[in-house]
Write a protein that holds these residues in place. Sequence first.
Motif, PDB file in Angstrom:
ATOM      1  N   HIS A  85       0.812  -1.218   0.000  1.00  0.00           N
ATOM      2  CA  HIS A  85       0.000   0.000   0.000  1.00  0.00           C
ATOM      3  C   HIS A  85       0.851   1.276   0.000  1.00  0.00           C
ATOM      4  O   HIS A  85       0.331   2.363   0.249  1.00  0.00           O
ATOM      5  N   ASP A  86       2.143   1.136  -0.281  1.00  0.00           N
ATOM      6  CA  ASP A  86       3.059   2.266  -0.148  1.00  0.00           C
ATOM      7  C   ASP A  86       3.248   3.083  -1.425  1.00  0.00           C
ATOM      8  O   ASP A  86       4.272   3.749  -1.588  1.00  0.00           O
ATOM      9  N   ALA A  87       2.270   3.052  -2.339  1.00  0.00           N
ATOM     10  CA  ALA A  87       2.432   3.789  -3.597  1.00  0.00           C
ATOM     11  C   ALA A  87       2.589   5.292  -3.377  1.00  0.00           C
ATOM     12  O   ALA A  87       3.227   5.974  -4.184  1.00  0.00           O
ATOM     13  N   GLY A  88       2.025   5.823  -2.279  1.00  0.00           N
ATOM     14  CA  GLY A  88       2.205   7.243  -1.985  1.00  0.00           C
ATOM     15  C   GLY A  88       3.659   7.589  -1.708  1.00  0.00           C
ATOM     16  O   GLY A  88       4.110   8.701  -1.999  1.00  0.00           O
ATOM     17  N   ARG A  89       4.393   6.628  -1.155  1.00  0.00           N
ATOM     18  CA  ARG A  89       5.814   6.831  -0.880  1.00  0.00           C
ATOM     19  C   ARG A  89       6.686   6.384  -2.054  1.00  0.00           C
ATOM     20  O   ARG A  89       7.739   6.972  -2.327  1.00  0.00           O
ATOM     21  N   TYR A  90       6.239   5.332  -2.738  1.00  0.00           N
ATOM     22  CA  TYR A  90       7.020   4.728  -3.822  1.00  0.00           C
ATOM     23  C   TYR A  90       6.110   4.579  -5.045  1.00  0.00           C
ATOM     24  O   TYR A  90       5.445   3.547  -5.221  1.00  0.00           O
ATOM     25  N   PRO A  91       6.064   5.616  -5.890  1.00  0.00           N
ATOM     26  CA  PRO A  91       5.074   5.660  -6.982  1.00  0.00           C
ATOM     27  C   PRO A  91       5.153   4.501  -7.967  1.00  0.00           C
ATOM     28  O   PRO A  91       4.148   4.179  -8.614  1.00  0.00           O
ATOM     29  N   PHE A  92       6.317   3.853  -8.082  1.00  0.00           N
ATOM     30  CA  PHE A  92       6.412   2.742  -9.039  1.00  0.00           C
ATOM     31  C   PHE A  92       5.429   1.632  -8.697  1.00  0.00           C
ATOM     32  O   PHE A  92       5.008   0.859  -9.582  1.00  0.00           O
ATOM     33  N   LEU A  93       5.015   1.540  -7.429  1.00  0.00           N
ATOM     34  CA  LEU A  93       4.082   0.488  -7.039  1.00  0.00           C
ATOM     35  C   LEU A  93       2.730   0.652  -7.723  1.00  0.00           C
ATOM     36  O   LEU A  93       2.074  -0.346  -8.061  1.00  0.00           O
ATOM     37  N   ALA A  94       2.292   1.895  -7.930  1.00  0.00           N
ATOM     38  CA  ALA A  94       1.016   2.123  -8.609  1.00  0.00           C
ATOM     39  C   ALA A  94       1.089   1.639 -10.047  1.00  0.00           C
ATOM     40  O   ALA A  94       0.159   0.987 -10.554  1.00  0.00           O
ATOM     41  N   ASP A  95       2.206   1.926 -10.720  1.00  0.00           N
ATOM     42  CA  ASP A  95       2.382   1.455 -12.097  1.00  0.00           C
ATOM     43  C   ASP A  95       2.465  -0.064 -12.145  1.00  0.00           C
ATOM     44  O   ASP A  95       1.942  -0.705 -13.067  1.00  0.00           O
ATOM     45  N   GLU A  96       3.123  -0.637 -11.153  1.00  0.00           N
ATOM     46  CA  GLU A  96       3.264  -2.092 -11.099  1.00  0.00           C
ATOM     47  C   GLU A  96       1.900  -2.762 -10.924  1.00  0.00           C
ATOM     48  O   GLU A  96       1.594  -3.773 -11.586  1.00  0.00           O
ATOM     49  N   LEU A  97       1.077  -2.207 -10.053  1.00  0.00           N
ATOM     50  CA  LEU A  97      -0.259  -2.773  -9.853  1.00  0.00           C
ATOM     51  C   LEU A  97      -1.086  -2.721 -11.135  1.00  0.00           C
ATOM     52  O   LEU A  97      -1.793  -3.687 -11.465  1.00  0.00           O
ATOM     53  N   LEU A  98      -1.008  -1.613 -11.860  1.00  0.00           N
ATOM     54  CA  LEU A  98      -1.744  -1.511 -13.130  1.00  0.00           C
ATOM     55  C   LEU A  98      -1.278  -2.571 -14.112  1.00  0.00           C
ATOM     56  O   LEU A  98      -2.088  -3.220 -14.791  1.00  0.00           O
ATOM     57  N   ALA A  99       0.031  -2.768 -14.190  1.00  0.00           N
ATOM     58  CA  ALA A  99       0.573  -3.759 -15.114  1.00  0.00           C
ATOM     59  C   ALA A  99       0.160  -5.174 -14.711  1.00  0.00           C
ATOM     60  O   ALA A  99      -0.190  -6.007 -15.558  1.00  0.00           O
TER      61      ALA A  99
END
Length: 242
Positions: A70-84
């Motif tokens: 749930h740390d996409a706010g701190r580490y934005p790459f996680l949001a892109d990773e979830l979409l992929a």
Amino acid sequence: MPTDTADTSPSRTALAVRHLGFEDLGLLGPLLRERGYLTHYLDVVTQPVDTALIRAADLVVVLGGPVGAHDAGRYPFLADELLALRARLADGSPTLGICLGAQLLARALGAQVTPGAAREIGYAPVELTPEGTASPLRHLAGVPVLHWHNDMFGIPGNAQLLAGTPACPHQAFALGTQVLALQFHLETPAEDIERWLVGHAEALAAADIHPAGLRRAAVEAAPLLRTRAVAAVKEWLTAAGR
């Protein structure tokens, strides 16, 4: 992109999504090469998260790491990773998630990831559910595996819970034959454990865990864990048509 080359002429691609340099494929690397895969690493911390690349690979292994799902706010790459990962899972393509990777698969499939009842670090067996006993994880019955996590994933709809421990009742799930998520680590060989002990030194100190005990446990678990882990992953790959 770094590449592990095989001695044969691979006809399939395996993409390892990596979050931390030393949390790599471990003993799964040689296994995949033996099965004819050309393996690549996508280091999402420093490389763009390419959805097309993640969707196109014959097999994707999403590895662990010290950040939270749930740390996409701190580490934005996680949001892109979830979409992929959502796109790949919608395709029904074979995907294995380990630790953080398993939590990201759970989130991509609509489940929650929450703090566990307790931090879990060390070697211990998982308790298989009846579905787990009928799955490739049957090879791990009674085998100490490496636990190193704070959070726990929920079980996505239509997925089967395969294993748990008293501290973390959700340790593994499968969605059909194509998706396998493992909260624990079966991929880390004993010869790599020192990198973990140094790289996660602050976590060990915070948990008041001396590295000597983990070092000994890794060596004791190694022979049986290596054999059984390879057997489990081989059986899963076969069931997934890979």
